[in-house]
Structures are given as C-alpha cells and as structure tokens.
Write a protein that holds these residues in place. Structure first.
Motif, mmCIF file in Angstrom:
data_model
loop_
_atom_site.group_PDB
_atom_site.id
_atom_site.type_symbol
_atom_site.label_atom_id
_atom_site.label_comp_id
_atom_site.label_asym_id
_atom_site.label_seq_id
_atom_site.Cartn_x
_atom_site.Cartn_y
_atom_site.Cartn_z
ATOM 1 N N GLY A 4 1.004 -1.179 0.616
ATOM 2 C CA GLY A 4 0.120 0.287 0.283
ATOM 3 C C GLY A 4 1.060 1.055 -0.012
ATOM 4 N N ILE A 5 -0.202 2.491 -0.645
ATOM 5 C CA ILE A 5 1.373 3.483 -0.227
ATOM 6 C C ILE A 5 0.661 4.831 0.298
ATOM 7 C CG2 ILE A 5 2.435 2.838 -2.549
ATOM 8 C CD1 ILE A 5 0.018 4.837 -4.150
ATOM 9 N N LEU A 6 1.353 5.586 0.254
ATOM 10 C CA LEU A 6 0.910 6.658 1.509
ATOM 11 C C LEU A 6 1.475 8.010 0.708
ATOM 12 C CD1 LEU A 6 0.410 8.578 4.148
ATOM 13 C CD2 LEU A 6 3.115 7.847 4.778
ATOM 14 N N PHE A 7 0.195 8.643 0.490
ATOM 15 C CA PHE A 7 0.121 9.969 -0.273
ATOM 16 C C PHE A 7 0.877 11.432 1.094
ATOM 17 C CE2 PHE A 7 -0.613 8.284 -3.412
ATOM 18 C CZ PHE A 7 -0.552 8.610 -4.362
ATOM 19 N N LEU A 8 1.064 12.382 1.427
ATOM 20 C CA LEU A 8 1.288 13.421 2.078
ATOM 21 C C LEU A 8 1.381 14.747 1.185
ATOM 22 C CD1 LEU A 8 4.693 11.812 4.785
ATOM 23 C CD2 LEU A 8 1.415 11.909 5.037
ATOM 24 N N GLY A 9 2.179 15.708 2.452
ATOM 25 C CA GLY A 9 1.835 16.960 1.560
ATOM 26 C C GLY A 9 2.957 17.199 1.170
ATOM 27 N N HIS A 10 3.454 18.654 1.139
ATOM 28 C CA HIS A 10 4.588 18.952 0.656
ATOM 29 C C HIS A 10 5.363 19.372 1.552
ATOM 30 C CE1 HIS A 10 3.557 18.716 -4.208
ATOM 31 N NE2 HIS A 10 2.528 19.525 -3.511
ATOM 32 N N ALA A 11 4.894 19.763 2.719
ATOM 33 C CA ALA A 11 5.744 19.923 3.636
ATOM 34 C C ALA A 11 5.190 18.970 4.797
ATOM 35 C CB ALA A 11 5.239 21.458 4.584
ATOM 36 N N ASP A 12 5.223 17.747 4.856
ATOM 37 C CA ASP A 12 4.627 16.915 5.917
ATOM 38 C C ASP A 12 6.304 15.978 5.614
ATOM 39 O OD1 ASP A 12 2.857 17.349 6.476
ATOM 40 O OD2 ASP A 12 1.534 16.232 4.801
#
Length: 253
Positions: free
Chosen positions: A224-232
């Motif tokens: 599975g994959i995780l997407f974060l915000g640019h500053a996270d």
C-alpha cells in the motif's frame, strides 16, 4: 491559567501544536470564550476540561481548513496508476476536512474507468462540523473551481445560492467518521490500499509525527502507498519506502 496553558492542553488532547500565527490563534480563542460568556482564560479553561461539547467546539474552531476539489491532481493520477488493476480499492483520507479530497479521489477513479462498485473510500477528521458537512456533500462553487464544468454537471446537483451537492450514488461509497488519528480505529479502518494525509503532520511535533507514521504503516496493506503534503515529514521509524515518480513523492509499505 494562560493562553500557553490552554495550548498545552490542546496539544495533549489532540496532538496538534501551533508553532506559528500564535497571535491569530490567541485572538480566535479570546473572541470565542468571550462570545461563550467567559471572562478570561482561567474561567474558560476550567469549563473546557469539564464540558466535552465546548472542547469539541474549540477543536472545530481551530482545525477548520480551506480546500477544494482536484487539489494536488498529480497525486490522484499516481494513485489511479497504482490501484487501477486491483480487484477492489480501499482508500483512507485523514484528515478529510469537508469531503473535497475523498470525493475528488472517487471522481478521478471513475473518470479513469474504474468500476464504482470496486471502490470504498473512508474519511476521518477531528473536526465534527467538517464531518457533518462532508456527509451532506454540499459545496460552494469556489470549492469546485478546479473541477471541469462537464464533471460538475455529471457528478453534482445544482442547488440554490450557488451550492452544489454530490449525487447520491457517489455518497454511498464514501464513509465519514469524526475521529482523532490517535484514537483507536475500528476494524473497518484498516487494510488500506492507499492513504492520503496531506498537511496534517506539519501540526505535530516529532514524537506525534512518528506515532502517526506507525499508525499509517499498520493501516496499510503490504504494498500500500501513502501520500503526504509537500511540507509533511516521515522520520522512517517504519519500513515505509520513499519513492518519487514523475515528480510526485509517495511512500510504500
């Protein structure tokens, strides 16, 4: 009790700390407790510790976010690329605010030709008012400005006062729950193919960020994959592996 004491209490109960714009936060809280009939931080803090409803109102005040449909579209495209061949797709949006992100994920998947019946999306947020708004699925035109006009007509019903409601058959595949990321999860909130968590970790200190990373890791399926915000930030306290594809960063279990 002081402003700083209240922020410490807020941090202990939510995991959120405010490092910046503290003058603005102070003004918001002062206005809020004055409107509620309290004279100072001391009286307000005493009431806050006793009254769960009052505490939730403060949480709602300080965690309301501004977002819109099809934000960070490159992440949506990569999500589709990674999941399109799966027999079923389960996605978590945490936090989900008032539902723009979960519905954006669903619409983008449908436009990519994925069968609606294969998709289940869950949205959680600490803000109870945002969750209520998400369940209603009603949005202003301003929130839809990035969504092509054809998709607005296809997936929304026009209401009065420049409002639009997402059509019922889509709402049946997106499930919302008011929940702090650090609270115990129910069994259905596990085994996700994809987790989106944009611009939440920036409000946590490092121990809370590491705790959140472990929660995400445990809730993802293998692969599975995780997407974060640019500053996270991820601190690599789990086996999540960072990858960059076509300029878009993601983390894989």
């Amino acid at each position: 009790m002081s402003f700083e004491s209240l922020l410490e209490h807020f941090y202990r109960t939510t995991g959120i700390e405010f490092k910046e714009k503290r003058d603005i936060i102070n003004t918001k809280i002062s206005r809020f407790y004055t409107e509620k009939g309290y004279s100072d931080y001391h009286d307000f803090f005493d009431a806050l510790k006793r009254d769960k409803g009052l505490h939730q109102e403060l949480v709602n005040l300080l965690t309301t976010s501004e977002t819109y449909f099809y934000r960070e579209f490159a992440q949506l495209e990569l999500c589709i690329e990674q999941t399109k061949g799966l027999p079923s797709i389960k996605v978590l949006s945490a936090p989900c605010a008032s539902g723009e992100e979960p519905y954006s994920i669903l619409i983008s998947m449908l436009e990519a030709g994925i069968d609606l019946n294969k998709i289940e999306i869950y949205g959680i947020d600490i803000n109870s008012q945002e969750i209520s708004n998400a369940k209603n699925g009603i949005f202003s035109q301003r929130r839809l400005h990035r969504l092509p006009q054809a998709l607005q007509q296809k997936y929304f019903t026009a209401l009065a006062n420049d409002k639009y409601q997402i059509i019922p058959r889509l709402r049946e595949h997106v499930h919302f729950k008011q929940l702090n990321i650090f609270e115990p999860f129910s069994g259905e909130l596990s085994d996700f193919d994809v987790i989106f968590s944009r611009n939440m970790l920036i409000y946590f200190d490092r121990p809370a960020q590491e705790k959140a990373e472990k929660i995400f890791y445990n809730r993802l399926k293998n692969g599975g994959i995780l997407f974060l915000g640019h500053a996270d930030q991820i601190h690599h306290v789990t086996a999540l592996q960072q990858s960059i594809r076509q300029g878009t960063r993601f983390y894989q279990k």
